[in-house]
Design a protein around this motif. Structure first.
Motif, PDB file in Angstrom:
ATOM      1  N   LYS A   1       0.833  -1.210   0.000  1.00 31.26           N
ATOM      2  CA  LYS A   1       0.000   0.000   0.000  1.00 31.26           C
ATOM      3  C   LYS A   1       0.865   1.256   0.000  1.00 31.26           C
ATOM      4  O   LYS A   1       0.550   2.243  -0.649  1.00 31.26           O
ATOM      5  N   SER A   2       1.952   1.226   0.768  1.00 28.16           N
ATOM      6  CA  SER A   2       2.883   2.348   0.797  1.00 28.16           C
ATOM      7  C   SER A   2       4.216   1.859   1.345  1.00 28.16           C
ATOM      8  O   SER A   2       4.315   0.770   1.893  1.00 28.16           O
ATOM      9  N   VAL A   3       5.229   2.709   1.198  1.00 28.82           N
ATOM     10  CA  VAL A   3       6.570   2.372   1.663  1.00 28.82           C
ATOM     11  C   VAL A   3       7.105   3.516   2.512  1.00 28.82           C
ATOM     12  O   VAL A   3       7.023   4.681   2.115  1.00 28.82           O
ATOM     13  N   THR A   4       7.636   3.168   3.666  1.00 31.73           N
ATOM     14  CA  THR A   4       8.336   4.120   4.521  1.00 31.73           C
ATOM     15  C   THR A   4       9.812   3.783   4.412  1.00 31.73           C
ATOM     16  O   THR A   4      10.233   2.708   4.839  1.00 31.73           O
ATOM     17  N   ASN A   5      10.576   4.688   3.821  1.00 31.12           N
ATOM     18  CA  ASN A   5      11.986   4.414   3.574  1.00 31.12           C
ATOM     19  C   ASN A   5      12.834   5.115   4.634  1.00 31.12           C
ATOM     20  O   ASN A   5      13.074   6.317   4.553  1.00 31.12           O
ATOM     21  N   ASP A   6      13.270   4.349   5.629  1.00 34.03           N
ATOM     22  CA  ASP A   6      14.118   4.874   6.695  1.00 34.03           C
ATOM     23  C   ASP A   6      15.568   4.447   6.523  1.00 34.03           C
ATOM     24  O   ASP A   6      16.341   4.433   7.485  1.00 34.03           O
ATOM     25  N   ILE A   7      15.943   4.075   5.312  1.00 35.06           N
ATOM     26  CA  ILE A   7      17.321   3.661   5.029  1.00 35.06           C
ATOM     27  C   ILE A   7      18.234   4.886   5.137  1.00 35.06           C
ATOM     28  O   ILE A   7      17.902   5.967   4.656  1.00 35.06           O
ATOM     29  N   VAL A   8      19.382   4.686   5.746  1.00 32.27           N
ATOM     30  CA  VAL A   8      20.361   5.761   5.922  1.00 32.27           C
ATOM     31  C   VAL A   8      21.553   5.490   5.006  1.00 32.27           C
ATOM     32  O   VAL A   8      22.063   4.376   4.956  1.00 32.27           O
TER      33      VAL A   8
END
Length: 104
Positions: free
Chosen positions: A95-102
């Motif tokens: 449904k959606s993506v939360t991109n917390d990649i650093v």
């Protein structure tokens, strides 16, 4: 006039509260079907990341909750971060993506 025993009053109130609580929807929880769907989504995202030669699967952590994929971890470049994001967006059921990649 009929006077109800205090114990019976307490029992009636307890029964009513229990019945109402049992019927309420618990927010923030998944059904077993949603859990299976989320596990499938997570597996597919990880597989696609693994198949991409520009990404290191051990650097990227994937979690899914109710169709929302969260990516986290550390990568070597902005390209790797956005490639992982793009891969996750294209997996069926996301449904959606939360991109917390650093990037480091």
């Amino acid at each position: 006039m009929y006077i109800m025993n205090p114990f019976l009053k307490l029992l009636a109130v307890f029964s009513l509260v229990t019945a109402v609580a049992a019927c309420s929807v618990t927010s923030g929880r998944e059904t077993s079907g949603q859990y299976v769907d989320d596990t499938t989504i997570t597996t597919k995202v990880k597989d696609h990341i693994f198949e991409n030669p520009n990404l290191k699967v051990m650097q990227i952590h994937v979690e899914t909750f109710q169709g929302v994929v969260q990516l986290s971890g550390f990568v070597d470049s902005d390209t790797a971060k956005y490639t992982a994001d793009d891969i996750a967006h294209h997996v069926s059921g996301v449904k959606s993506v939360t991109n917390d990649i650093v990037v480091r």
